[in-house]
Design a protein around this motif. Structure first.
Motif, PDB file in Angstrom:
ATOM      1  N   ALA A   1     -17.831 -10.200 -25.554  1.00  0.00           N
ATOM      2  CA  ALA A   1     -17.432 -11.230 -24.259  1.00  0.00           C
ATOM      3  C   ALA A   1     -16.029 -11.929 -24.827  1.00  0.00           C
ATOM      4  CB  ALA A   1     -18.539 -12.277 -24.053  1.00  0.00           C
ATOM      5  N   ARG A   2     -15.459 -12.503 -23.639  1.00  0.00           N
ATOM      6  CA  ARG A   2     -14.435 -13.403 -24.053  1.00  0.00           C
ATOM      7  C   ARG A   2     -14.930 -14.633 -23.411  1.00  0.00           C
ATOM      8  NH1 ARG A   2     -11.449  -8.819 -21.515  1.00  0.00           N
ATOM      9  NH2 ARG A   2     -10.288  -7.844 -23.564  1.00  0.00           N
ATOM     10  N   CYS A   3     -14.776 -15.923 -24.145  1.00  0.00           N
ATOM     11  CA  CYS A   3     -15.360 -16.753 -23.923  1.00  0.00           C
ATOM     12  C   CYS A   3     -14.681 -18.014 -23.629  1.00  0.00           C
ATOM     13  CB  CYS A   3     -16.376 -17.363 -25.394  1.00  0.00           C
ATOM     14  SG  CYS A   3     -17.053 -18.889 -25.016  1.00  0.00           S
TER      15      CYS A   3
ATOM     16  N   GLY B   1     -10.280  -6.163 -34.555  1.00  0.00           N
ATOM     17  CA  GLY B   1     -10.937  -4.816 -33.935  1.00  0.00           C
ATOM     18  C   GLY B   1     -10.389  -5.053 -32.402  1.00  0.00           C
ATOM     19  N   THR B   2      -9.272  -4.178 -32.192  1.00  0.00           N
ATOM     20  CA  THR B   2      -8.986  -3.911 -30.789  1.00  0.00           C
ATOM     21  C   THR B   2      -8.051  -2.471 -30.646  1.00  0.00           C
ATOM     22  OG1 THR B   2      -7.348  -4.589 -29.185  1.00  0.00           O
ATOM     23  CG2 THR B   2      -6.821  -5.394 -31.260  1.00  0.00           C
ATOM     24  N   ILE B   3      -8.511  -1.851 -29.435  1.00  0.00           N
ATOM     25  CA  ILE B   3      -7.841  -0.590 -29.367  1.00  0.00           C
ATOM     26  C   ILE B   3      -6.096  -0.892 -29.489  1.00  0.00           C
ATOM     27  CG2 ILE B   3      -9.947   0.562 -28.344  1.00  0.00           C
ATOM     28  CD1 ILE B   3      -8.061   0.361 -25.444  1.00  0.00           C
ATOM     29  N   ASP B   4      -5.627  -1.928 -28.987  1.00  0.00           N
ATOM     30  CA  ASP B   4      -4.159  -2.118 -28.761  1.00  0.00           C
ATOM     31  C   ASP B   4      -3.183  -2.002 -29.933  1.00  0.00           C
ATOM     32  OD1 ASP B   4      -5.152  -2.540 -26.159  1.00  0.00           O
ATOM     33  OD2 ASP B   4      -5.017  -4.717 -26.327  1.00  0.00           O
ATOM     34  N   ASN B   5      -3.907  -2.263 -31.012  1.00  0.00           N
ATOM     35  CA  ASN B   5      -3.110  -2.587 -32.377  1.00  0.00           C
ATOM     36  C   ASN B   5      -2.198  -3.600 -32.196  1.00  0.00           C
ATOM     37  OD1 ASN B   5      -2.847  -1.870 -35.115  1.00  0.00           O
ATOM     38  ND2 ASN B   5      -1.296  -0.224 -34.522  1.00  0.00           N
TER      39      ASN B   5
ATOM     40  N   VAL C   1      -1.790   4.247 -19.491  1.00  0.00           N
ATOM     41  CA  VAL C   1      -2.733   3.992 -20.691  1.00  0.00           C
ATOM     42  C   VAL C   1      -2.763   2.561 -21.131  1.00  0.00           C
ATOM     43  CG1 VAL C   1      -2.041   5.978 -21.980  1.00  0.00           C
ATOM     44  CG2 VAL C   1      -0.932   4.255 -22.706  1.00  0.00           C
ATOM     45  N   MET C   2      -3.812   2.059 -21.728  1.00  0.00           N
ATOM     46  CA  MET C   2      -4.061   0.689 -21.971  1.00  0.00           C
ATOM     47  C   MET C   2      -3.045   0.285 -23.128  1.00  0.00           C
ATOM     48  SD  MET C   2      -8.087  -0.444 -21.810  1.00  0.00           S
ATOM     49  CE  MET C   2      -8.639  -0.830 -20.139  1.00  0.00           C
ATOM     50  N   GLY C   3      -3.323  -1.145 -23.378  1.00  0.00           N
ATOM     51  CA  GLY C   3      -2.416  -1.419 -24.457  1.00  0.00           C
ATOM     52  C   GLY C   3      -2.272  -3.207 -24.392  1.00  0.00           C
ATOM     53  N   ARG C   4      -2.480  -3.521 -23.208  1.00  0.00           N
ATOM     54  CA  ARG C   4      -2.416  -5.109 -22.943  1.00  0.00           C
ATOM     55  C   ARG C   4      -0.807  -5.094 -22.774  1.00  0.00           C
ATOM     56  NH1 ARG C   4      -5.717  -9.249 -22.420  1.00  0.00           N
ATOM     57  NH2 ARG C   4      -7.109  -8.303 -23.821  1.00  0.00           N
ATOM     58  N   ASN C   5      -0.218  -6.081 -23.767  1.00  0.00           N
ATOM     59  CA  ASN C   5       1.316  -6.256 -23.641  1.00  0.00           C
ATOM     60  C   ASN C   5       2.120  -5.473 -24.561  1.00  0.00           C
ATOM     61  OD1 ASN C   5       1.284  -8.270 -21.792  1.00  0.00           O
ATOM     62  ND2 ASN C   5       0.415  -9.520 -23.395  1.00  0.00           N
TER      63      ASN C   5
ATOM     64  N   GLY D   1      -7.705   3.847 -17.987  1.00  0.00           N
ATOM     65  CA  GLY D   1      -8.534   2.908 -17.990  1.00  0.00           C
ATOM     66  C   GLY D   1      -9.576   2.795 -19.106  1.00  0.00           C
ATOM     67  N   HIS D   2     -10.531   2.038 -18.699  1.00  0.00           N
ATOM     68  CA  HIS D   2     -11.869   2.032 -19.867  1.00  0.00           C
ATOM     69  C   HIS D   2     -12.287   3.063 -20.507  1.00  0.00           C
ATOM     70  CE1 HIS D   2     -11.169  -2.035 -17.794  1.00  0.00           C
ATOM     71  NE2 HIS D   2     -11.751  -2.560 -18.949  1.00  0.00           N
ATOM     72  N   VAL D   3     -12.075   4.223 -19.921  1.00  0.00           N
ATOM     73  CA  VAL D   3     -12.584   5.352 -20.846  1.00  0.00           C
ATOM     74  C   VAL D   3     -11.976   5.529 -22.347  1.00  0.00           C
ATOM     75  CG1 VAL D   3     -10.573   6.999 -20.228  1.00  0.00           C
ATOM     76  CG2 VAL D   3     -12.866   7.911 -20.584  1.00  0.00           C
TER      77      VAL D   3
HETATM   78  O1  F6P Z   1      -7.594  -5.550 -25.537  1.00  0.00           O
HETATM   79  C1  F6P Z   1      -8.062  -4.286 -25.114  1.00  0.00           C
HETATM   80  C2  F6P Z   1      -8.241  -3.998 -23.594  1.00  0.00           C
HETATM   81  O2  F6P Z   1      -8.656  -2.726 -23.361  1.00  0.00           O
HETATM   82  C3  F6P Z   1      -6.586  -4.009 -23.202  1.00  0.00           C
HETATM   83  O3  F6P Z   1      -5.748  -2.609 -23.673  1.00  0.00           O
HETATM   84  C4  F6P Z   1      -6.550  -4.003 -21.938  1.00  0.00           C
HETATM   85  O4  F6P Z   1      -5.630  -4.768 -21.379  1.00  0.00           O
HETATM   86  C5  F6P Z   1      -7.819  -5.082 -21.576  1.00  0.00           C
HETATM   87  O5  F6P Z   1      -8.521  -4.924 -22.732  1.00  0.00           O
HETATM   88  C6  F6P Z   1      -8.866  -4.856 -20.338  1.00  0.00           C
HETATM   89  O6  F6P Z   1      -9.720  -5.744 -20.398  1.00  0.00           O
HETATM   90  P1  F6P Z   1     -10.968  -5.991 -19.562  1.00  0.00           P
HETATM   91  O7  F6P Z   1     -12.153  -5.101 -20.293  1.00  0.00           O
HETATM   92  O8  F6P Z   1     -11.275  -7.227 -19.571  1.00  0.00           O
HETATM   93  O9  F6P Z   1     -10.623  -5.396 -18.240  1.00  0.00           O
END
Ligand code: F6P
Length: 328
Positions: free
Chosen positions: A80-82, A133-137, A177-181, A257-259
């Motif tokens: 979770a994010r808290c 631990g994050t897929i974004d590296n 694809v994902m990666g946040r920033n 997305g989340h896949v």
């Molecule tokens: O940090 C991992 C990540 O999957 C990012 O790539 C993405 O921007 C974010 O989390 C998505 O977050 P949530 O699961 O809250 O939608």
């Protein structure tokens, strides 16, 4: 240190379970008791351990309770994010919970945001060690974060499938694809899938640049195109529309997305998670906290958390240039 906790925080990542397993088994082999804290820092704040009708937030983990998880995606401790943990009130509640359970040290598996929390809790007397631990590296102190390899391989497999249909219809597929920033997943997916263009914040690639690349490539006889873009740099559907309008190539958009966050971790993620988990507990067993562990060219390293948070990470422009030089 005789009693430690472990939690996963932020977005889940494949390999987190392997890290939990390593923490638990290393701790127990060193004579420690290891407690699992559920749902990230929320578990320390809510602490419903004494409420029988609700699943406990803090549970003792045995050697066998982490059997059969090394190959599983997600996290058995939930994540979770808290928000409350950003405030003094949340930190004080968490500290009190740790004291009540006799938790002297805590392993925090997560991203930058989770490490900030770990630094704050360390400053209040609970020794924390962070594991990236994050897929974004996107954590600067380490070359590699748990989950990154699995996510890239998932993205690559999906883009390969998209290419089959793009090729059959002479289309362009724009894939987000994902990666946040951070553009690391986009960069590696793009290069590994032979994308004609890669859009990330770091490269600043515009839709016009993409169109120019596609037009140039059309002159070589190519009829189908893959464009990979990192989330947050624009809207894939709009980019696809622009491409279609200016190149005449029928275009589609696909948001993965989340896949990308799920699935069985790759060898690289399982091994990295095992090494990081083992090292994190070694530090705590030596009474060392307020550290974050990571990799420098595949060698384990650890840093003060505040120092780690101030570091910056270089984008691999040479890899980007390789990709652009050979994808036309
Ligand atoms: O940090 C991992 C990540 O999957 C990012 O790539 C993405 O921007 C974010 O989390 C998505 O977050 P949530 O699961 O809250 O939608």
């Amino acid at each position: 240190m005789k009693r430690i906790g472990v939690l996963t925080s932020g977005g889940d990542a494949p390999g987190m379970n392997a890290a939990i397993r390593a923490v638990v088994r290393t701790g127990i082999s060193k004579g420690m008791t290891v407690l699992g804290v559920r749902r990230g820092y929320n578990g320390l704040i809510l602490d419903r351990t004494e409420t029988p009708e609700i699943e406990a937030d803090i549970v003792e983990l045995s050697v066998r309770s982490v059997s059969d998880i090394i190959q599983r995606g997600g996290t058995l401790l939930y994540s979770a994010r808290c928000q409350e943990f950003r405030y003094e009130s949340g930190l004080q509640k968490a500290k009190a919970t740790c004291e009540r359970h006799g938790i002297e040290g805590l392993v925090v598996i997560g991203g930058d945001g989770s490490f900030r929390g770990a630094a704050d809790l360390s400053a209040r007397g609970i020794a924390c060690v962070g594991i990236p631990g994050t897929i974004d590296n996107d954590i600067a102190m380490t070359d590699y974060t748990i989950g990154y390899d699995t996510a890239m391989n998932t993205a690559m497999e999906l883009v390969d499938k998209l290419r089959d249909t793009a090729q059959s219809h002479d289309r362009c597929t724009v894939v987000e694809v994902m990666g946040r920033n951070a553009g690391y997943i986009a960069l590696n997916t793009g290069v590994s899938c032979g994308a004609t263009a890669i859009l990330t914040r770091e490269t600043g690639t515009s839709a016009e640049d993409v169109i120019t690349r596609i037009k140039n490539t059309q002159t070589t006889g190519k009829h189908h195109f893959i464009v990979v873009m990192c989330e947050g740099v624009g809207n894939a559907a709009e980019v696809a529309k622009e491409i279609e309008k200016h190149t005449g190539v029928e275009s589609r958009a696909s948001v993965l997305g989340h896949v990308q966050r799920g699935g069985s971790p790759t060898v690289r993620d399982r091994v990295a998670a095992s090494r990081l988990g083992h090292r994190a507990v070694e530090l705590l067993s030596n009474g060392i906290g307020n550290r974050v562990v990571g990799f420098d060219r595949n060698e384990l390293v650890d840093f003060d958390i505040q120092d780690a948070l101030r570091m910056t990470k270089e984008f691999d422009f040479s890899l980007y240039n390789v990709g652009m030089d050979i994808s036309f």
